[in-house]
Design an enzyme around this catalytic site. Structure first.
Site, PDB file in Angstrom:
ATOM      1  N   HIS A 197       0.843  -1.201   0.000  1.00  0.00           N
ATOM      2  CA  HIS A 197       0.000   0.000   0.000  1.00  0.00           C
ATOM      3  C   HIS A 197       0.870   1.240   0.000  1.00  0.00           C
ATOM      4  CE1 HIS A 197      -0.244   0.671   4.680  1.00  0.00           C
ATOM      5  NE2 HIS A 197       0.951   0.338   4.300  1.00  0.00           N
TER       6      HIS A 197
ATOM      7  N   HIS B 100       4.871   0.085  -0.630  1.00  0.00           N
ATOM      8  CA  HIS B 100       5.657  -0.753   0.274  1.00  0.00           C
ATOM      9  C   HIS B 100       4.714  -1.810   0.828  1.00  0.00           C
ATOM     10  CE1 HIS B 100       3.732   1.961   3.160  1.00  0.00           C
ATOM     11  NE2 HIS B 100       3.978   1.050   4.088  1.00  0.00           N
TER      12      HIS B 100
ATOM     13  N   ASP C  44      -4.960 -10.563   0.033  1.00  0.00           N
ATOM     14  CA  ASP C  44      -3.651 -11.208   0.091  1.00  0.00           C
ATOM     15  C   ASP C  44      -2.911 -11.065  -1.238  1.00  0.00           C
ATOM     16  OD1 ASP C  44      -1.555 -12.693   1.238  1.00  0.00           O
ATOM     17  OD2 ASP C  44      -2.356 -14.575   0.442  1.00  0.00           O
ATOM     18  N   HIS C  45      -1.652 -10.642  -1.135  1.00  0.00           N
ATOM     19  CA  HIS C  45      -0.782 -10.426  -2.289  1.00  0.00           C
ATOM     20  C   HIS C  45      -1.382  -9.435  -3.287  1.00  0.00           C
ATOM     21  CE1 HIS C  45       1.337 -13.839  -0.597  1.00  0.00           C
ATOM     22  NE2 HIS C  45       2.376 -13.425  -1.299  1.00  0.00           N
TER      23      HIS C  45
ATOM     24  N   GLU D  30       0.109  -4.698  11.815  1.00  0.00           N
ATOM     25  CA  GLU D  30       0.814  -4.258  10.611  1.00  0.00           C
ATOM     26  C   GLU D  30       2.291  -4.648  10.725  1.00  0.00           C
ATOM     27  OE1 GLU D  30       0.068  -0.521   7.945  1.00  0.00           O
ATOM     28  OE2 GLU D  30       1.338   0.049   9.640  1.00  0.00           O
TER      29      GLU D  30
ATOM     30  N   HIS E 280       3.545  -5.079   3.741  1.00  0.00           N
ATOM     31  CA  HIS E 280       3.507  -5.584   5.119  1.00  0.00           C
ATOM     32  C   HIS E 280       3.067  -7.038   5.117  1.00  0.00           C
ATOM     33  CE1 HIS E 280       3.997  -1.692   7.116  1.00  0.00           C
ATOM     34  NE2 HIS E 280       3.179  -1.186   6.192  1.00  0.00           N
TER      35      HIS E 280
ATOM     36  N   CYS F 157       6.089   5.706   4.376  1.00  0.00           N
ATOM     37  CA  CYS F 157       4.837   5.041   3.987  1.00  0.00           C
ATOM     38  C   CYS F 157       4.181   5.716   2.786  1.00  0.00           C
ATOM     39  CB  CYS F 157       3.859   5.008   5.165  1.00  0.00           C
ATOM     40  SG  CYS F 157       4.465   4.007   6.529  1.00  0.00           S
TER      41      CYS F 157
END
Length: 136
Positions: free
Chosen positions: A15, A40, A80-81, A125, A42, A34
Site C-alpha cells: 500500500h 511498500h 492477500d498479495h 501491521e 507488510h 509510507c
C-alpha cells in the site's frame, strides 16, 4: 456466560499512504516512508474475535471452520498479495492505513456473521504496531 473465540490469519499486501488533496511535501511530512510512490508492503496478522454464548448442543461459541472459511473467502482472497491502493475497490478512494483496513475487514465480516456475536478485529501491521476495531 459469554466466551470469546479467536481465529488468526495472515496476509501480505502492499500500500501507499497518501492524501490526494495534499501536496507531495505535506504527504511526505505526514506519512514519511509510507508515502513511497512505488508502494511498500507488510506481512499482516489478522485476529478475528467473536464473543457470544456457548451453544449447549455443540459446545461451540462459533464453528471455527465456518469462521476460517468466511475470512478466507471474503478477506484473504480480496487482500492477500494485492496492492491495496490499486487492486481493491475498498481502498480505491480510502487511504489504506491499518486503522482503515481493520474497519473495512470488520464491515465485510459483520455482514456475514450473526449480530448476536460481538465482532472485534485486531490487525498487526508489524510485530509492534497493531490496531483493534469493535464497531464502535
Amino acid at each position: 456466560m459469554k466466551v470469546s473465540v479467536f481465529r488468526k490469519e495472515h496476509f501480505n499486501a502492499a500500500h501507499r499512504l497518501y492524501n490526494p488533496s495534499w501536496t507531495d511535501e505535506k504527504n511526505q511530512q505526514v506519512f514519511g516512508k509510507c508515502n513511497n510512490p512505488n508502494f511498500h508492503g507488510h506481512n499482516y496478522d489478522l485476529i478475528v474475535q467473536l464473543k457470544g454464548e456457548i451453544d449447549p448442543e455443540t459446545g461451540y461459541v462459533y464453528d471455527m471452520k465456518v469462521l476460517s472459511d468466511l475470512i478466507k473467502e471474503h478477506v484473504l482472497n480480496k487482500f492477500d498479495h494485492k496492492n491495496l491502493n490499486l487492486d481493491t475497490d475498498e481502498f480505491r478512494n480510502l487511504n489504506p492505513s491499518a486503522e482503515n483496513i481493520a474497519v473495512v475487514i470488520w464491515n465485510i465480516l459483520r455482514e456475514k456473521i450473526d449480530r448476536r456475536f460481538e465482532l472485534i478485529i485486531r490487525l498487526y501491521e508489524t510485530e509492534r504496531n497493531f490496531v483493534e476495531y469493535d464497531g464502535n
